[in-house]
Design a protein around this motif. Structure first.
Motif, PDB file in Angstrom:
ATOM      1  N   LEU A 184     -52.977  15.134  20.396  1.00 26.49           N
ATOM      2  CA  LEU A 184     -51.517  14.948  20.404  1.00 26.49           C
ATOM      3  C   LEU A 184     -50.993  14.723  21.820  1.00 26.49           C
ATOM      4  O   LEU A 184     -50.177  13.831  22.061  1.00 26.49           O
ATOM      5  CB  LEU A 184     -50.830  16.169  19.781  1.00 26.49           C
ATOM      6  N   ILE A 185     -51.470  15.517  22.749  1.00 28.99           N
ATOM      7  CA  ILE A 185     -50.986  15.388  24.134  1.00 28.99           C
ATOM      8  C   ILE A 185     -51.577  14.138  24.782  1.00 28.99           C
ATOM      9  O   ILE A 185     -50.858  13.337  25.387  1.00 28.99           O
ATOM     10  CB  ILE A 185     -51.365  16.649  24.949  1.00 28.99           C
ATOM     11  N   GLY A 186     -52.882  13.950  24.646  1.00 32.87           N
ATOM     12  CA  GLY A 186     -53.539  12.825  25.312  1.00 32.87           C
ATOM     13  C   GLY A 186     -53.082  11.479  24.792  1.00 32.87           C
ATOM     14  O   GLY A 186     -52.697  10.592  25.571  1.00 32.87           O
ATOM     15  N   MET A 187     -53.103  11.283  23.498  1.00 33.28           N
ATOM     16  CA  MET A 187     -52.745   9.986  22.920  1.00 33.28           C
ATOM     17  C   MET A 187     -51.289   9.631  23.167  1.00 33.28           C
ATOM     18  O   MET A 187     -50.959   8.491  23.515  1.00 33.28           O
ATOM     19  CB  MET A 187     -53.032   9.977  21.412  1.00 33.28           C
ATOM     20  N   ASN A 188     -50.391  10.585  22.996  1.00 34.55           N
ATOM     21  CA  ASN A 188     -48.970  10.290  23.122  1.00 34.55           C
ATOM     22  C   ASN A 188     -48.495  10.183  24.563  1.00 34.55           C
ATOM     23  O   ASN A 188     -47.815   9.227  24.940  1.00 34.55           O
ATOM     24  CB  ASN A 188     -48.158  11.360  22.383  1.00 34.55           C
ATOM     25  N   LEU A 189     -48.866  11.150  25.379  1.00 33.06           N
ATOM     26  CA  LEU A 189     -48.322  11.155  26.743  1.00 33.06           C
ATOM     27  C   LEU A 189     -49.008  10.130  27.633  1.00 33.06           C
ATOM     28  O   LEU A 189     -48.382   9.583  28.546  1.00 33.06           O
ATOM     29  CB  LEU A 189     -48.419  12.555  27.344  1.00 33.06           C
ATOM     30  N   SER A 190     -50.286   9.835  27.371  1.00 31.15           N
ATOM     31  CA  SER A 190     -50.944   8.771  28.144  1.00 31.15           C
ATOM     32  C   SER A 190     -50.234   7.450  27.892  1.00 31.15           C
ATOM     33  O   SER A 190     -49.977   6.665  28.821  1.00 31.15           O
ATOM     34  CB  SER A 190     -52.424   8.666  27.742  1.00 31.15           C
ATOM     35  N   ARG A 191     -49.891   7.171  26.630  1.00 30.42           N
ATOM     36  CA  ARG A 191     -49.167   5.934  26.309  1.00 30.42           C
ATOM     37  C   ARG A 191     -47.749   5.963  26.889  1.00 30.42           C
ATOM     38  O   ARG A 191     -47.311   4.990  27.511  1.00 30.42           O
ATOM     39  CB  ARG A 191     -49.100   5.764  24.780  1.00 30.42           C
ATOM     40  N   ALA A 192     -47.055   7.082  26.695  1.00 28.55           N
ATOM     41  CA  ALA A 192     -45.654   7.151  27.116  1.00 28.55           C
ATOM     42  C   ALA A 192     -45.501   6.935  28.613  1.00 28.55           C
ATOM     43  O   ALA A 192     -44.648   6.155  29.062  1.00 28.55           O
ATOM     44  CB  ALA A 192     -45.069   8.505  26.716  1.00 28.55           C
ATOM     45  N   TYR A 193     -46.324   7.606  29.420  1.00 23.76           N
ATOM     46  CA  TYR A 193     -46.136   7.528  30.877  1.00 23.76           C
ATOM     47  C   TYR A 193     -46.830   6.307  31.483  1.00 23.76           C
ATOM     48  O   TYR A 193     -46.393   5.814  32.529  1.00 23.76           O
ATOM     49  CB  TYR A 193     -46.566   8.850  31.524  1.00 23.76           C
ATOM     50  N   THR A 194     -47.848   5.796  30.834  1.00 22.60           N
ATOM     51  CA  THR A 194     -48.426   4.521  31.281  1.00 22.60           C
ATOM     52  C   THR A 194     -47.402   3.411  31.083  1.00 22.60           C
ATOM     53  O   THR A 194     -47.181   2.583  31.987  1.00 22.60           O
ATOM     54  CB  THR A 194     -49.714   4.203  30.494  1.00 22.60           C
ATOM     55  N   LEU A 195     -46.748   3.375  29.917  1.00 21.67           N
ATOM     56  CA  LEU A 195     -45.725   2.349  29.643  1.00 21.67           C
ATOM     57  C   LEU A 195     -44.559   2.478  30.619  1.00 21.67           C
ATOM     58  O   LEU A 195     -44.047   1.476  31.131  1.00 21.67           O
ATOM     59  CB  LEU A 195     -45.231   2.474  28.205  1.00 21.67           C
ATOM     60  N   ALA A 196     -44.135   3.719  30.892  1.00 21.86           N
ATOM     61  CA  ALA A 196     -43.028   3.931  31.829  1.00 21.86           C
ATOM     62  C   ALA A 196     -43.408   3.447  33.222  1.00 21.86           C
ATOM     63  O   ALA A 196     -42.602   2.799  33.911  1.00 21.86           O
ATOM     64  CB  ALA A 196     -42.654   5.410  31.862  1.00 21.86           C
ATOM     65  N   ALA A 197     -44.644   3.725  33.663  1.00 24.33           N
ATOM     66  CA  ALA A 197     -45.092   3.281  34.990  1.00 24.33           C
ATOM     67  C   ALA A 197     -45.209   1.766  35.047  1.00 24.33           C
ATOM     68  O   ALA A 197     -44.844   1.136  36.046  1.00 24.33           O
ATOM     69  CB  ALA A 197     -46.436   3.939  35.329  1.00 24.33           C
ATOM     70  N   GLN A 198     -45.704   1.167  33.981  1.00 19.22           N
ATOM     71  CA  GLN A 198     -45.850  -0.294  33.954  1.00 19.22           C
ATOM     72  C   GLN A 198     -44.499  -0.990  33.987  1.00 19.22           C
ATOM     73  O   GLN A 198     -44.351  -2.057  34.581  1.00 19.22           O
ATOM     74  CB  GLN A 198     -46.653  -0.706  32.723  1.00 19.22           C
ATOM     75  N   GLN A 199     -43.493  -0.383  33.369  1.00 20.10           N
ATOM     76  CA  GLN A 199     -42.142  -0.974  33.421  1.00 20.10           C
ATOM     77  C   GLN A 199     -41.578  -0.936  34.828  1.00 20.10           C
ATOM     78  O   GLN A 199     -40.701  -1.733  35.163  1.00 20.10           O
ATOM     79  CB  GLN A 199     -41.213  -0.231  32.460  1.00 20.10           C
ATOM     80  N   ALA A 200     -42.075  -0.016  35.655  1.00 22.15           N
ATOM     81  CA  ALA A 200     -41.637   0.046  37.056  1.00 22.15           C
ATOM     82  C   ALA A 200     -42.544  -0.783  37.959  1.00 22.15           C
ATOM     83  O   ALA A 200     -42.414  -0.733  39.183  1.00 22.15           O
ATOM     84  CB  ALA A 200     -41.612   1.500  37.528  1.00 22.15           C
ATOM     85  N   GLY A 201     -43.461  -1.542  37.364  1.00 20.03           N
ATOM     86  CA  GLY A 201     -44.281  -2.455  38.150  1.00 20.03           C
ATOM     87  C   GLY A 201     -45.669  -1.957  38.494  1.00 20.03           C
ATOM     88  O   GLY A 201     -46.432  -2.645  39.174  1.00 20.03           O
ATOM     89  N   HIS A 202     -46.043  -0.764  38.047  1.00 23.07           N
ATOM     90  CA  HIS A 202     -47.370  -0.224  38.349  1.00 23.07           C
ATOM     91  C   HIS A 202     -48.365  -0.751  37.327  1.00 23.07           C
ATOM     92  O   HIS A 202     -48.248  -0.493  36.135  1.00 23.07           O
ATOM     93  CB  HIS A 202     -47.347   1.306  38.319  1.00 23.07           C
ATOM     94  N   ARG A 203     -49.340  -1.494  37.804  1.00 28.57           N
ATOM     95  CA  ARG A 203     -50.372  -2.028  36.909  1.00 28.57           C
ATOM     96  C   ARG A 203     -51.495  -1.000  36.824  1.00 28.57           C
ATOM     97  O   ARG A 203     -52.488  -1.078  37.550  1.00 28.57           O
ATOM     98  CB  ARG A 203     -50.895  -3.373  37.434  1.00 28.57           C
ATOM     99  N   THR A 204     -51.304  -0.018  35.977  1.00 29.62           N
ATOM    100  CA  THR A 204     -52.245   1.096  35.921  1.00 29.62           C
ATOM    101  C   THR A 204     -52.203   1.740  34.546  1.00 29.62           C
ATOM    102  O   THR A 204     -51.271   1.532  33.780  1.00 29.62           O
ATOM    103  CB  THR A 204     -51.890   2.162  36.995  1.00 29.62           C
ATOM    104  N   THR A 205     -53.236   2.507  34.248  1.00 26.54           N
ATOM    105  CA  THR A 205     -53.261   3.355  33.063  1.00 26.54           C
ATOM    106  C   THR A 205     -53.296   4.797  33.537  1.00 26.54           C
ATOM    107  O   THR A 205     -54.111   5.157  34.398  1.00 26.54           O
ATOM    108  CB  THR A 205     -54.496   3.065  32.188  1.00 26.54           C
ATOM    109  N   LEU A 206     -52.412   5.626  32.996  1.00 27.18           N
ATOM    110  CA  LEU A 206     -52.301   7.009  33.435  1.00 27.18           C
ATOM    111  C   LEU A 206     -52.744   7.944  32.319  1.00 27.18           C
ATOM    112  O   LEU A 206     -51.989   8.202  31.376  1.00 27.18           O
ATOM    113  CB  LEU A 206     -50.852   7.321  33.834  1.00 27.18           C
ATOM    114  N   PRO A 207     -53.970   8.449  32.386  1.00 29.87           N
ATOM    115  CA  PRO A 207     -54.428   9.370  31.346  1.00 29.87           C
ATOM    116  C   PRO A 207     -53.826  10.757  31.555  1.00 29.87           C
ATOM    117  O   PRO A 207     -53.921  11.334  32.635  1.00 29.87           O
ATOM    118  CB  PRO A 207     -55.949   9.399  31.549  1.00 29.87           C
TER     119      PRO A 207
END
Length: 668
Positions: A166-189
């Motif tokens: 629950l924590i890994g699948m949801n928050l990795s997606r949520a904060y990776t998407l938020a970072a990518q919208q700010a221009g960070h080309r990264t995946t945040l586990p």
């Protein structure tokens, strides 16, 4: 037909040797006169990925979060399909089953989940294999328990597994998407244990970067009484000027003035208090995995994963007991093995172990022998199997040495010493002195200075004094010292911090509550978590001492996440609940409901997270994203990183966006 299901092939082979013959090896199982033994390869079943619940989750989209399964789905791992079918077929033929997973939370789950998956209705027994030598296995076979006794342990393992999902699948997606919208080309586990562990290193590094050393002074004076010179340390009074926030004397002028006053005084000192207390230091407990990892890190510089791997090899060689233990105690019945084990250790010529074993008293009963402290496993100790020490690799010799040393300490007396504390008044100032006299070295004979916890103020033996005595002043001095920054973590000290996580909890009330919790993560997973943080580029090891330093990605991840996931408070509290669940005092459904609500609230926070922009061209339209180069059906163009929330797009002009004039930009 009795069917044993072991966790791995090596364990199955050892069980087969201890069952009556004849023995014949088949494809995926072993036939014996005492039953059939088959095996898994760790988790044969894996948790379904989000897109295996619904294909739409194949694309990461903030509007789909949080993803909360209504019913949890397991799938057979691709690499285990053949073995799964063999196990399933054997279960169908069996009249009774023996669960032979490792004696821990995870070992309980990985066999139970297979039995549940095939809807097994056959009776299931549980064998607890804390050692793989023949004597231990045969004893375990004759002491089978009902697998239902371990239902709560399975619930705890399920809770951990599903909470991590629950924590890994949801928050990795949520904060990776938020970072990518700010221009960070990264995946945040993001991980329930991994992220607060990483945050410990980031905060420590910032403490070091922001540290400013400050000088302070330690005043001490030498006195003589009955021809014995001893040192006493100045103790500031409550209203003493010149102290820093930690109560240290930081004012150089005041230190000089105090020294002058002490040197000028002519009257003798007066003893206002002198008391001697006999103290006993009980034997150091045998080792759990984390204790072994920390000790091996300090003594040999080994990283935690190497220690675990080495302890596993020793276990598979039948030389030591189960390595993934979080317990430091031993069952009382096992003391009957002390004689053979001590005899084996005394035969290890050319090692200190032999000499120590020869002086050990097998009837000594330390606090380690305590059935009330034993769960599914006990401390890591040597087995009755003889050890060919010379044939071991260097890491194996060193790890075996530490395990055997701690075991031998149980058969030495307690350490006894007299602790003396004195207070003296001199020149209207108070001084304190302390000293100790060892009465019986006991178990510390095995550890020497390693076991010493002497403080700077400890002067060894003090002269015999009583209240009212007047020692003569000899001299005074002030040692100038500087405050030091906290030490960087190594893998071993970070693992120790994970185990003693209450020290890093932010909430003071929770800090007290969690003092007795066994930290975050488990004995089996802590080393892996640290290793993954290094391998995925969030931590790097530097210098020969392998100090851990965070990378740019680590700072980004910790900075954009809310404190609820970067501080260990919630994770440590959840670990406490998991331990309660294993004891039958917490509900799986209630815990998962809490986790789902937590994941949902943090997904909402991700959409509002203030994340620094990364890119050369901030979007002129939304001002919340950056323009990034893309290729469409008409060629190269520049679009906003927040697409589709912002649909700004600009033509490419020599590898730059063709931005509108400044006036038009202001209007946009």
């Amino acid at each position: 037909m009795r069917l044993y299901i072991a966790e791995k092939p090596s364990m199955a082979a050892e069980i087969a040797k201890c069952l009556p013959g004849p023995v014949s090896r088949k494809d995926g199982y072993i036939n014996t006169g005492g039953g059939i033994i088959t095996w898994g390869y760790g988790h044969i079943l894996r948790q379904a990925e989000p897109d295996e619940y619904d294909a739409k989750y194949g694309k990461w989209r903030a509007e789909d979060l949080p993803i909360i399964p209504r019913s949890w789905k397991l799938l057979v791992a691709d690499s285990c399909k053949k073995q799964f079918e063999i196990i399933k077929s054997l279960i169908d033929q069996a009249s009774e089953i023996v669960h032979a997973g490792d004696p821990d939370r995870e070992g309980q789950l990985l066999i139970d989940e297979v039995l549940d998956y095939v809807n097994n209705q056959k009776p299931v027994h549980r064998i607890l294999l804390n050692a793989l030598d023949e004597q231990s296995i045969k004893k375990a076979i004759n002491s089978l328990r009902d697998n239902r006794d371990f239902y709560n342990l399975k619930q705890s393992a399920l809770a951990r597994s599903r909470a991590d999902w629950l924590i890994g699948m949801n928050l990795s997606r949520a904060y990776t998407l938020a970072a990518q919208q700010a221009g960070h080309r990264t995946t945040l586990p993001v991980g329930r244990v991994k992220t607060p562990t990483l945050a410990l290193v980031v905060r420590r590094e910032r403490e070091i970067e922001g540290f400013k050393p400050a000088d302070y002074f330690t005043l001490k004076a030498d006195f003589v009484h009955n021809d014995i010179v001893f040192t006493a340390y100045w103790k500031p009074q409550a209203n003493q000027p010149g102290l820093d926030t930690e109560g240290r004397l930081a004012d150089k002028a005041i230190a000089r003035a105090l020294l002058a006053t002490l040197q000028a005084a002519t009257e003798p000192a007066t003893v206002s208090l002198c008391e001697t207390t006999e103290k006993k230091d009980p034997q150091r407990l045998p080792l759990a995995l984390s204790t072994l990892q920390v000790m091996a890190g300090k003594k040999f510089g080994y990283d935690p994963q190497l220690v675990l791997d080495t302890a596993q090899k020793l276990y598979e060689k039948k030389l030591t007991t189960y390595p993934r233990s979080d317990c430091e105690f031993l069952p009382e019945s096992q003391q009957e093995d002390a004689g053979p084990i001590l005899k084996n250790l005394s035969g290890l010529a050319q090692t200190e172990l032999a000499g120590w074993a020869g002086k050990a008293e097998p009837l000594t009963k330390s606090r380690a022998w305590n059935d009330k402290k034993i769960t599914a496993h006990h401390a890591i100790i040597p087995t009755v199997e003889r050890c060919n020490f010379a044939a071991l690799s260097e890491p194996e010799r060193n790890i075996y040495f530490l395990i055997a040393q701690a075991y031998l300490a149980q058969f030495y007396p307690v350490h006894v010493f007299d602790q003396t504390r004195a207070e003296l008044d001199y020149a209207c100032e108070r001084f304190t002195a302390s000293g100790r006299v060892i009465r019986e070295l006991g178990w510390k004979e095995l550890y020497g200075t390693e076991a010493e916890d002497k403080k700077e103020e400890d002067s060894g033996a003090l002269p015999a004094m009583v209240k009212g005595d007047q020692p003569l002043f000899v001299k005074a001095s002030a040692d100038k010292k500087s405050t030091k920054p906290p030490a960087r973590f190594t893998a071993a000290t970070l693992l120790a911090a994970m185990k003693e996580i209450h020290k890093y909890v932010k909430n003071p009330e929770l800090k007290k509550q969690l003092k007795d919790v066994a930290g975050i993560g488990t004995e089996a997973t802590r080393a892996t978590i640290i290793k993954e943080l290094i391998e995925r580029g969030f931590l790097r090891e530097e210098t020969k001492k392998k100090y851990l330093k965070p990378t740019e990605a680590a700072y980004l991840l910790v900075d954009i996440l809310p404190e609820e996931i970067t501080y260990p408070d919630f994770t440590a509290l959840w670990e406490d609940i998991l331990h309660q669940m294993a004891a039958g005092n917490a509900s799986l459904d209630s815990f998962l409901g809490q986790q789902a609500r937590f994941a949902s609230s943090l997904c909402t926070k991700a959409k509002q997270a203030a994340i620094p922009l990364k890119g050369d061209y901030p979007c002129p339209r939304c001002r919340k994203g950056v323009l990034q180069s893309r290729t469409g059906k008409h060629g190269k163009f520049w679009g906003c990183s927040r697409y589709p929330a912002c649909r700004a797009s600009y033509d490419d002009a020599n590898d730059k966006p063709a931005l509108p004039p400044v006036k038009e930009q202001g209007q946009g």
